[in-house]
Scaffold this active site. Structure first.
Site, short mmCIF file in Angstrom:
data_model
loop_
_atom_site.label_atom_id
_atom_site.label_comp_id
_atom_site.label_asym_id
_atom_site.label_seq_id
_atom_site.Cartn_x
_atom_site.Cartn_y
_atom_site.Cartn_z
N GLU A 34 -5.91 -1.43 14.60
CA GLU A 34 -6.78 -2.27 13.79
C GLU A 34 -5.95 -3.43 13.23
O GLU A 34 -4.99 -3.22 12.51
CB GLU A 34 -7.36 -1.44 12.65
CG GLU A 34 -8.26 -2.22 11.75
CD GLU A 34 -8.46 -1.52 10.41
OE1 GLU A 34 -8.55 -0.28 10.39
OE2 GLU A 34 -8.52 -2.23 9.38
N ARG A 48 0.83 -1.21 0.00
CA ARG A 48 0.00 0.00 0.00
C ARG A 48 0.86 1.25 0.00
O ARG A 48 1.84 1.33 0.73
CB ARG A 48 -0.91 -0.01 1.24
CG ARG A 48 -1.83 -1.20 1.22
CD ARG A 48 -2.85 -1.21 2.30
NE ARG A 48 -3.61 -2.46 2.20
CZ ARG A 48 -4.57 -2.84 3.04
NH1 ARG A 48 -4.89 -2.05 4.05
NH2 ARG A 48 -5.19 -3.97 2.87
N SER A 52 -10.13 -6.25 9.49
CA SER A 52 -11.31 -5.56 9.04
C SER A 52 -12.13 -6.63 8.32
O SER A 52 -11.65 -7.22 7.36
CB SER A 52 -10.88 -4.45 8.09
OG SER A 52 -11.90 -3.52 7.95
N ARG A 105 0.89 -5.38 13.08
CA ARG A 105 0.27 -4.84 14.28
C ARG A 105 0.14 -5.90 15.37
O ARG A 105 0.18 -5.59 16.55
CB ARG A 105 -1.07 -4.20 13.93
CG ARG A 105 -0.83 -2.97 13.07
CD ARG A 105 -2.08 -2.33 12.57
NE ARG A 105 -1.74 -1.21 11.70
CZ ARG A 105 -2.63 -0.48 11.06
NH1 ARG A 105 -3.93 -0.76 11.20
NH2 ARG A 105 -2.25 0.51 10.30
N ARG A 120 2.32 1.60 10.35
CA ARG A 120 1.82 1.91 9.01
C ARG A 120 2.97 1.77 8.03
O ARG A 120 3.89 2.57 8.01
CB ARG A 120 1.29 3.34 9.00
CG ARG A 120 0.56 3.73 7.73
CD ARG A 120 0.08 5.16 7.79
NE ARG A 120 -0.94 5.36 8.82
CZ ARG A 120 -2.24 5.13 8.62
NH1 ARG A 120 -2.67 4.74 7.46
NH2 ARG A 120 -3.09 5.33 9.60
#
Length: 422
Positions: free
Chosen positions: A348, A261, A351, A389, A276
């Site tokens: 997070e 990403r 998802s 994470r 991130r």
RNA sequence: GGAGAGGUGUCCGAGCGGCCUAAGGAGCACGAUUGGAAAUCGUGUAUUUAUCGAAAGGUGGAUCGUGGGUUCAAAUCCCACCCUCUCCGCCA
């Protein structure tokens, strides 16, 4: 893609959905385009019908040895008019197809209507973060001390926001991936897939990353490929343009892949550590189900992902996202967040989204009912889980006051029985 | 990257300008036969879209890898592209 019948028959449903999602979209323009498109189709079809009839006559007459000059000329004229109309029609269809791609999915009725993340609703898990009785180091601090991430050198290879796992860090990462895959394939019955992660444009339209997230992905310069931002893309496209027999449903896939990403628009945000990053590892779960079982299977998918956090013994909570916080293709989304005691933040890690028939329409994935009818499947997916994470959470929650990291029990068999790092 | 062969319905496979809504076979479903089954026989067996209809359904259009083109008419002829296979070259 939404059901296009709604445009004609019930545009207010779409209008409301767009509003609830706080999206900006000129729906009236699309509705007009749709009308234009349909009258065009009807016109062309009538022209073709007439032409076909004449052609048939011509054929018969020719077989009788006649030369129906006049009819042929008439047919030629018709044919030319048709071609002109078709050219115009193609332009309209193009514009229409592009515009329709920008219509988001309709949220499920159980999704809270809201404008931002404050309006996401807590479903279950910890309400308050757990307290620790000593000063907990952030993951980048302890990782450096234990030499399991090379935070300084990663940029030499790829720039900022890349992770270089080292020694036991690399091993822990690998352990997580294997643990997740084993859990979902052995215990939850998913079929393991190891797909390509360079995917062509049409695949990204199929799952709904395009057109909206163009800037968030890496695109190959010389070939029509994007680096997949999630295994959802290859896994959902496996059955693109297929009609699946009902008895084969549900289909459940689990895949480990790296994910890429660009994180455009997040400059200066979360720059420290590995929260991130541009490339990360994830085990993704994807299900294709019958519509009537959709939401039941969706809850099961959520609990499959949840179980991974539970077995790791990490403090977590689950939220249902409000209408404005969901991704564009989703009907309903749950986020699983785990607490990182060093950063003092909820992260997070998964998802879980259901798309109902939205992706299936775009990617043309259907199933044949036992009675013979054909309908679109429901698709859904969720991370199970994304590693960086989880890695953070292990470093920060399994830290001892002596600066060691205790390895969660379920991971030890993947770490040669080792109990501690450090 | 070069040369050749090929891509047809759920599958195999024929068709190579009009009668193709695609022969034939297999599979599948239903029915007949049977004590039950196998075999046999019969019937059925796509998708998509526009429009009319409350619906069942009707009337059209489209679909033989994809997109263009030629023609009154294209699975069939021409062009481009994609994919698969075989051989050669290159290369982890």
């Amino acid at each position: 893609m939404i059901n296009l019948k709604l445009l004609k028959e019930n545009p207010e449903i779409i209008r409301q959905a767009v509003k609830n999602r706080s999206e900006n979209l000129d729906l009236d323009e699309i509705i007009e385009l749709d009308k234009l498109r349909r009258t065009g189709i009807t016109k062309i079809q009538n022209l073709k019908k007439e032409r076909n009839e004449i052609s048939e006559k011509v054929g018969k007459l020719k077989q009788q040895g006649k030369n129906p000059q006049e009819l042929m000329e008439k047919a030629r004229d018709l044919s030319n008019t048709t071609k002109d109309s078709e050219k115009k029609q193609r332009e309209i269809e193009d514009r229409f197809t592009k515009a329709v791609q920008w219509i988001p999915n309709i949220p499920h009725e159980s999704v809270p209507i809201g404008k931002g993340s404050e309006e996401n609703q807590f479903i279950r898990g910890l309400k308050e973060p757990p307290k620790s009785d000593f000063h907990v180091l952030t993951h980048w601090e302890i990782a450096e001390a234990l030499d399991i991430l090379d935070i300084k050198r990663a940029p030499k290879i790829s720039g900022s926001r890349f992770i270089l796992y080292k020694g036991l860090g690399a091993k822990l990462e690998r352990a997580l991936i294997n643990f997740f895959l084993d859990l979902h394939t052995k215990k939850h019955g998913y079929i393991e897939i190891f797909p390509p992660v360079l995917n062509p444009t049409h695949c990204l339209y199929g799952t709904g990353q395009l057109p909206k997230l163009e800037d968030d992905m890496y695109k190959c310069r010389d070939d029509d490929f994007y680096l997949s931002p999630t295994a959802e893309v290859p896994l959902t496209n496996i059955h693109r343009d297929e009609i699946i027999p009902e008895k084969k449903l549900p289909i459940c896939y689990a895949a480990y892949t790296p994910c890429f990403r660009r994180e455009a628009g997040s400059y200066g945000k979360d720059v420290r550590g590995i929260k991130r990053v541009h490339q990360f590892n994830k085990v993704e779960l994807v299900k294709y189900t019958k519509p009537e079982n959709g939401y039941e299977d969706f809850e099961k998918l959520l609990s499959d992902a949840e179980e991974a956090t539970k077995l790791l013994g990490l403090p977590y909570r689950i939220k249902v996202l409000c209408t404005s916080d969901m991704t564009f293709a989703s009907s309903k989304t749950y986020d699983i967040e785990i607490y990182a005691a060093g950063m003092k933040e909820w992260l997070e890690v998964s998802s879980v989204s259901i798309y109902e028939q939205y992706q299936a329409r775009r990617a043309n994935i259907r199933y044949r009912k036992n009675e013979g009818d054909v309908d679109f499947v429901y698709t859904m997916n969720g991370s199970g889980l994304a590693t960086p994470r989880v890695f953070i959470a292990i470093l920060e929650n399994y830290q001892t006051k002596h600066g060691q990291i205790k390895i969660p029990e379920v991971l030890r068999s993947y770490m040669d029985g080792q109990e501690f790092i450090g």
